[in-house]
Design a protein around this motif. Sequence first.
Motif, mmCIF file in Angstrom:
data_model
loop_
_atom_site.group_PDB
_atom_site.id
_atom_site.type_symbol
_atom_site.label_atom_id
_atom_site.label_comp_id
_atom_site.label_asym_id
_atom_site.label_seq_id
_atom_site.Cartn_x
_atom_site.Cartn_y
_atom_site.Cartn_z
ATOM 1 N N ALA A 190 0.859 -1.184 0.000
ATOM 2 C CA ALA A 190 0.000 0.000 0.000
ATOM 3 C C ALA A 190 0.891 1.228 0.000
ATOM 4 O O ALA A 190 2.064 1.167 0.381
ATOM 5 N N GLY A 191 0.355 2.351 -0.441
ATOM 6 C CA GLY A 191 1.138 3.572 -0.474
ATOM 7 C C GLY A 191 1.489 4.063 0.922
ATOM 8 O O GLY A 191 0.774 3.811 1.889
ATOM 9 N N LEU A 192 2.602 4.778 1.001
ATOM 10 C CA LEU A 192 3.053 5.356 2.268
ATOM 11 C C LEU A 192 2.532 6.788 2.360
ATOM 12 O O LEU A 192 2.921 7.661 1.576
ATOM 13 N N VAL A 193 1.636 7.027 3.316
ATOM 14 C CA VAL A 193 1.044 8.348 3.484
ATOM 15 C C VAL A 193 2.007 9.231 4.274
ATOM 16 O O VAL A 193 2.407 8.901 5.388
ATOM 17 N N VAL A 194 2.392 10.361 3.678
ATOM 18 C CA VAL A 194 3.296 11.289 4.357
ATOM 19 C C VAL A 194 2.729 12.707 4.407
ATOM 20 O O VAL A 194 3.375 13.618 4.940
ATOM 21 N N ASP A 195 1.540 12.929 3.829
ATOM 22 C CA ASP A 195 0.808 14.193 3.987
ATOM 23 C C ASP A 195 1.572 15.423 3.497
ATOM 24 O O ASP A 195 1.480 16.496 4.092
ATOM 25 N N SER A 196 2.332 15.282 2.426
ATOM 26 C CA SER A 196 2.999 16.426 1.779
ATOM 27 C C SER A 196 3.908 17.212 2.722
ATOM 28 O O SER A 196 4.132 18.408 2.521
ATOM 29 N N ARG A 197 4.425 16.563 3.729
ATOM 30 C CA ARG A 197 5.335 17.254 4.628
ATOM 31 C C ARG A 197 6.755 17.224 4.069
ATOM 32 O O ARG A 197 7.072 16.429 3.193
ATOM 33 N N PRO A 198 7.646 18.077 4.587
ATOM 34 C CA PRO A 198 8.980 18.181 3.982
ATOM 35 C C PRO A 198 9.873 16.989 4.337
ATOM 36 O O PRO A 198 9.752 16.373 5.393
ATOM 37 N N LEU A 199 10.796 16.716 3.410
ATOM 38 C CA LEU A 199 11.850 15.728 3.641
ATOM 39 C C LEU A 199 13.065 16.469 4.179
ATOM 40 O O LEU A 199 13.528 17.445 3.568
ATOM 41 N N ASP A 200 13.578 16.030 5.315
ATOM 42 C CA ASP A 200 14.745 16.674 5.914
ATOM 43 C C ASP A 200 16.004 15.871 5.638
ATOM 44 O O ASP A 200 15.987 14.628 5.687
ATOM 45 N N LEU A 201 17.076 16.599 5.358
ATOM 46 C CA LEU A 201 18.391 15.991 5.126
ATOM 47 C C LEU A 201 19.322 16.390 6.264
ATOM 48 O O LEU A 201 19.357 17.554 6.665
ATOM 49 N N VAL A 202 20.066 15.416 6.804
ATOM 50 C CA VAL A 202 21.035 15.671 7.875
ATOM 51 C C VAL A 202 22.433 15.673 7.277
ATOM 52 O O VAL A 202 22.812 14.729 6.561
ATOM 53 N N THR A 203 23.184 16.727 7.551
ATOM 54 C CA THR A 203 24.551 16.846 7.040
ATOM 55 C C THR A 203 25.530 16.192 8.013
ATOM 56 O O THR A 203 25.449 16.405 9.222
ATOM 57 N N ALA A 204 26.466 15.418 7.494
ATOM 58 C CA ALA A 204 27.386 14.638 8.326
ATOM 59 C C ALA A 204 28.489 15.501 8.921
ATOM 60 O O ALA A 204 28.929 16.491 8.321
ATOM 61 N N PHE A 205 28.947 15.117 10.127
ATOM 62 C CA PHE A 205 30.170 15.678 10.682
ATOM 63 C C PHE A 205 31.361 15.135 9.870
ATOM 64 O O PHE A 205 31.402 13.948 9.541
ATOM 65 N N PRO A 206 32.356 15.972 9.571
ATOM 66 C CA PRO A 206 33.523 15.480 8.824
ATOM 67 C C PRO A 206 34.263 14.346 9.525
ATOM 68 O O PRO A 206 34.795 13.450 8.878
ATOM 69 N N ASP A 207 34.284 14.381 10.868
ATOM 70 C CA ASP A 207 35.011 13.363 11.622
ATOM 71 C C ASP A 207 34.101 12.241 12.112
ATOM 72 O O ASP A 207 34.543 11.360 12.848
ATOM 73 N N LEU A 208 32.797 12.253 11.691
ATOM 74 C CA LEU A 208 31.859 11.241 12.157
ATOM 75 C C LEU A 208 30.897 10.857 11.021
ATOM 76 O O LEU A 208 29.679 10.998 11.141
#
Length: 374
Positions: A190-208
């Motif tokens: 079945a489809g995944l309902v996400v209600d048009s909310r934003p997708l967030d991206l997490v930026t990595a630590f250079p040392d982690l």
Amino acid sequence: EFLMANLDGERVAASDVALYPSTTTYYGIRSVTGHAFAPRTWKEALVTLDPDALRFSETFTTLRTSPEIARSPMLDRLSARYFVAPATVPLLGTERRSVGALPDVIDPGRRLEYPITSAPAAGVAIPLPKGHDPGTGTSIVTVEVLDEDGTALSSATRRIPTPHGPTELLIGVPTTDRGAAIRIGFSGDAGLVVDSRPLDLVTAFPDLPVVFGGSTTIYERRNALERIRWASSSIPMEDPAARLALLATGLDRSTVVLSAPSTSSEGGEGSIDVVLDDARDSIVLDVSAVGPGYVVIADSLQVGWSATIDGATVDLLEADHVGVAVAIPAGNHRVVLNAAPDGWNVGRAISATSGAVLVTSIGIAILRRRAGAT
């Protein structure tokens, strides 16, 4: 499997219950935390790192998931090469920002692409409505990092949690500097309902950076020191509290903190070839020292262990609060550390004496039997 293939004798640090306490013991993986009778000095180091490290019990140590703990200089000294966190806790990164809106429903088989606006990426956060229902079958989200040509550089998958689970789906994805876009894919009945909310991206630590994602998130701790390493210089610090505070602030990688002043010469460079690494019984090292310095081992060997250099007994120095060090003169040397618990020699002597008495008794019994027969 990832840890067993990549640790190479170093340690892992786990937060919360990412690794069930006895899992690392079962698989023979060295761990900073776990379910064990840890030495006092080791627990003191963990509490300095995380005051709640003993919140479950004295024999069940675990860490919280936070950037300060995962990137701590104390963990560097404990040779924690990887940091493992549950997939349900926030991803560790420098920032989290929206990269675009999701549709009302992600249909099975549909793939969505979003630009990576702040590289490198550590993972994504997909919003889930409260009480969402993933359906009766297996529902999986796949996240891929793409290069400029649309070729997948890394990927991770995670099952959709059951209804009334988390309000967002966190998926760490192996970090790459060449990532240009994130692609989200979904499979299920079945489809995944996400209600048009934003997708967030997490930026990595250079040392982690993230090196494994999905059911758990594994970060590589690039500043971790080797478990067996060379140190050119030392800092004596006899006060335990001051010593722990110093270790928590971060020091030069070539410096070891000793619990008592050393009279040995130092300042030279050296290299170490590990011949045998069996921390239960013995460690054998071939050391090539251009000048004097120290071999440092981040293991709890302060009690019940002895050391020799080229067959001659030498002092085993308390190092970095939890480990040991051996002062090495210039030249090529064979360094051996052996387990010698309290009472070991006494026990061997008693066993030898008992064996001799037993053999003598048997001999006397045989002679008496022969004499009686005669």
